[in-house]
Design a protein around this motif. Sequence first.
Motif, PDB file in Angstrom:
ATOM      1  N   LYS A   5      -2.305   4.640  -5.155  1.00 35.95           N
ATOM      2  CA  LYS A   5      -3.071   4.188  -4.007  1.00 35.95           C
ATOM      3  C   LYS A   5      -3.741   2.854  -4.332  1.00 35.95           C
ATOM      4  O   LYS A   5      -4.319   2.685  -5.402  1.00 35.95           O
ATOM      5  N   GLY A   6      -3.597   1.882  -3.434  1.00 33.58           N
ATOM      6  CA  GLY A   6      -4.216   0.571  -3.621  1.00 33.58           C
ATOM      7  C   GLY A   6      -3.292  -0.494  -4.163  1.00 33.58           C
ATOM      8  O   GLY A   6      -3.686  -1.650  -4.270  1.00 33.58           O
ATOM      9  N   VAL A   7      -2.044  -0.149  -4.481  1.00 31.53           N
ATOM     10  CA  VAL A   7      -1.096  -1.142  -4.998  1.00 31.53           C
ATOM     11  C   VAL A   7      -0.647  -2.046  -3.856  1.00 31.53           C
ATOM     12  O   VAL A   7      -0.298  -1.579  -2.768  1.00 31.53           O
ATOM     13  N   VAL A   8      -0.648  -3.351  -4.095  1.00 35.49           N
ATOM     14  CA  VAL A   8      -0.142  -4.315  -3.123  1.00 35.49           C
ATOM     15  C   VAL A   8       1.373  -4.328  -3.229  1.00 35.49           C
ATOM     16  O   VAL A   8       1.926  -4.426  -4.326  1.00 35.49           O
ATOM     17  N   VAL A   9       2.050  -4.202  -2.078  1.00 33.95           N
ATOM     18  CA  VAL A   9       3.512  -4.176  -2.046  1.00 33.95           C
ATOM     19  C   VAL A   9       4.023  -5.256  -1.101  1.00 33.95           C
ATOM     20  O   VAL A   9       3.309  -5.734  -0.220  1.00 33.95           O
ATOM     21  N   TYR A  10       5.286  -5.626  -1.313  1.00 36.02           N
ATOM     22  CA  TYR A  10       5.986  -6.614  -0.509  1.00 36.02           C
ATOM     23  C   TYR A  10       7.081  -5.877   0.250  1.00 36.02           C
ATOM     24  O   TYR A  10       7.874  -5.153  -0.354  1.00 36.02           O
ATOM     25  N   SER A  11       7.143  -6.058   1.559  1.00 41.17           N
ATOM     26  CA  SER A  11       8.131  -5.362   2.374  1.00 41.17           C
ATOM     27  C   SER A  11       9.481  -6.063   2.263  1.00 41.17           C
ATOM     28  O   SER A  11       9.601  -7.265   2.493  1.00 41.17           O
ATOM     29  N   LEU A  12      10.514  -5.296   1.918  1.00 42.17           N
ATOM     30  CA  LEU A  12      11.864  -5.832   1.752  1.00 42.17           C
ATOM     31  C   LEU A  12      12.743  -5.636   2.973  1.00 42.17           C
ATOM     32  O   LEU A  12      13.783  -6.282   3.092  1.00 42.17           O
ATOM     33  N   ALA A  13      12.377  -4.727   3.870  1.00 40.57           N
ATOM     34  CA  ALA A  13      13.213  -4.425   5.034  1.00 40.57           C
ATOM     35  C   ALA A  13      12.343  -3.984   6.198  1.00 40.57           C
ATOM     36  O   ALA A  13      11.212  -3.549   6.024  1.00 40.57           O
ATOM     37  N   GLY A  14      12.918  -4.097   7.396  1.00 35.00           N
ATOM     38  CA  GLY A  14      12.225  -3.671   8.601  1.00 35.00           C
ATOM     39  C   GLY A  14      11.658  -4.852   9.361  1.00 35.00           C
ATOM     40  O   GLY A  14      11.825  -6.011   8.975  1.00 35.00           O
ATOM     41  N   PRO A  44      -1.209   4.010   9.633  1.00 37.16           N
ATOM     42  CA  PRO A  44      -0.364   3.463   8.564  1.00 37.16           C
ATOM     43  C   PRO A  44       1.128   3.582   8.888  1.00 37.16           C
ATOM     44  O   PRO A  44       1.552   4.459   9.639  1.00 37.16           O
ATOM     45  N   LYS A  45       1.907   2.665   8.338  1.00 36.12           N
ATOM     46  CA  LYS A  45       3.357   2.646   8.515  1.00 36.12           C
ATOM     47  C   LYS A  45       3.996   3.453   7.401  1.00 36.12           C
ATOM     48  O   LYS A  45       3.685   3.277   6.229  1.00 36.12           O
ATOM     49  N   LYS A  46       4.909   4.323   7.753  1.00 39.50           N
ATOM     50  CA  LYS A  46       5.643   5.120   6.778  1.00 39.50           C
ATOM     51  C   LYS A  46       6.902   4.345   6.403  1.00 39.50           C
ATOM     52  O   LYS A  46       7.753   4.082   7.242  1.00 39.50           O
ATOM     53  N   LYS A  47       7.011   3.948   5.139  1.00 39.75           N
ATOM     54  CA  LYS A  47       8.157   3.165   4.675  1.00 39.75           C
ATOM     55  C   LYS A  47       8.811   3.868   3.495  1.00 39.75           C
ATOM     56  O   LYS A  47       8.139   4.436   2.653  1.00 39.75           O
ATOM     57  N   ARG A  48      10.130   3.764   3.448  1.00 42.74           N
ATOM     58  CA  ARG A  48      10.859   4.314   2.308  1.00 42.74           C
ATOM     59  C   ARG A  48      10.565   3.471   1.072  1.00 42.74           C
ATOM     60  O   ARG A  48      10.385   2.258   1.168  1.00 42.74           O
ATOM     61  N   LEU A  49      10.530   4.105  -0.074  1.00 46.44           N
ATOM     62  CA  LEU A  49      10.191   3.410  -1.317  1.00 46.44           C
ATOM     63  C   LEU A  49      11.204   2.328  -1.673  1.00 46.44           C
ATOM     64  O   LEU A  49      10.853   1.343  -2.314  1.00 46.44           O
ATOM     65  N   ILE A  50      12.458   2.500  -1.252  1.00 47.89           N
ATOM     66  CA  ILE A  50      13.470   1.475  -1.566  1.00 47.89           C
ATOM     67  C   ILE A  50      13.282   0.224  -0.717  1.00 47.89           C
ATOM     68  O   ILE A  50      13.879  -0.802  -1.008  1.00 47.89           O
ATOM     69  N   HIS A  51      12.426   0.285   0.314  1.00 47.98           N
ATOM     70  CA  HIS A  51      12.202  -0.851   1.191  1.00 47.98           C
ATOM     71  C   HIS A  51      10.939  -1.631   0.857  1.00 47.98           C
ATOM     72  O   HIS A  51      10.560  -2.535   1.609  1.00 47.98           O
ATOM     73  N   ILE A  52      10.295  -1.292  -0.253  1.00 45.44           N
ATOM     74  CA  ILE A  52       9.107  -2.029  -0.689  1.00 45.44           C
ATOM     75  C   ILE A  52       9.240  -2.376  -2.168  1.00 45.44           C
ATOM     76  O   ILE A  52       9.938  -1.710  -2.918  1.00 45.44           O
ATOM     77  N   LYS A  53       8.568  -3.457  -2.534  1.00 48.50           N
ATOM     78  CA  LYS A  53       8.544  -3.885  -3.938  1.00 48.50           C
ATOM     79  C   LYS A  53       7.080  -4.004  -4.351  1.00 48.50           C
ATOM     80  O   LYS A  53       6.301  -4.724  -3.728  1.00 48.50           O
ATOM     81  N   ALA A  54       6.703  -3.291  -5.394  1.00 51.61           N
ATOM     82  CA  ALA A  54       5.309  -3.282  -5.853  1.00 51.61           C
ATOM     83  C   ALA A  54       4.988  -4.541  -6.642  1.00 51.61           C
ATOM     84  O   ALA A  54       5.816  -5.053  -7.395  1.00 51.61           O
ATOM     85  N   THR A  55       3.783  -5.061  -6.428  1.00 50.85           N
ATOM     86  CA  THR A  55       3.272  -6.140  -7.256  1.00 50.85           C
ATOM     87  C   THR A  55       2.474  -5.505  -8.394  1.00 50.85           C
ATOM     88  O   THR A  55       2.347  -4.286  -8.466  1.00 50.85           O
ATOM     89  N   LYS A  56       1.927  -6.325  -9.248  1.00 45.45           N
ATOM     90  CA  LYS A  56       1.134  -5.806 -10.367  1.00 45.45           C
ATOM     91  C   LYS A  56      -0.338  -5.647 -10.007  1.00 45.45           C
ATOM     92  O   LYS A  56      -1.138  -5.259 -10.847  1.00 45.45           O
TER      93      LYS A  56
END
Length: 91
Positions: A5-14, A44-56
């Motif tokens: 919880k709290g990780v910044v992610v980048y959306s890859l699809a959608g 909140p938006k429900k996204k599949r894990l393969i469609h997001i990329k986690a930042t550090k």
Amino acid sequence: MDLQKGVVVYSLAGHDKGDFQVIVDFDDKYAKVCDGKYRPLERPKKKRLIHIKATKTVLDECALLTNRALRNALRPFIEASNKYKASHKLK
């Protein structure tokens, strides 16, 4: 991908492809993400894990309390992304 919880992610699809968002909840296949503007904490938006990329980057708990705080925490990511896109724009 190390998710919490709290990780910044980048959306890859959608329809939100290329946007930065924050994980507010997740399970084995899906993550619920918010950006504080188009996707507020109340919806909140429900996204599949393969469609997001986690930042550090992991935001602290106080950044996840309100939509305004969430937008302010994501602002540096959005501004850096906009600068990169503007400098690499095809002419």
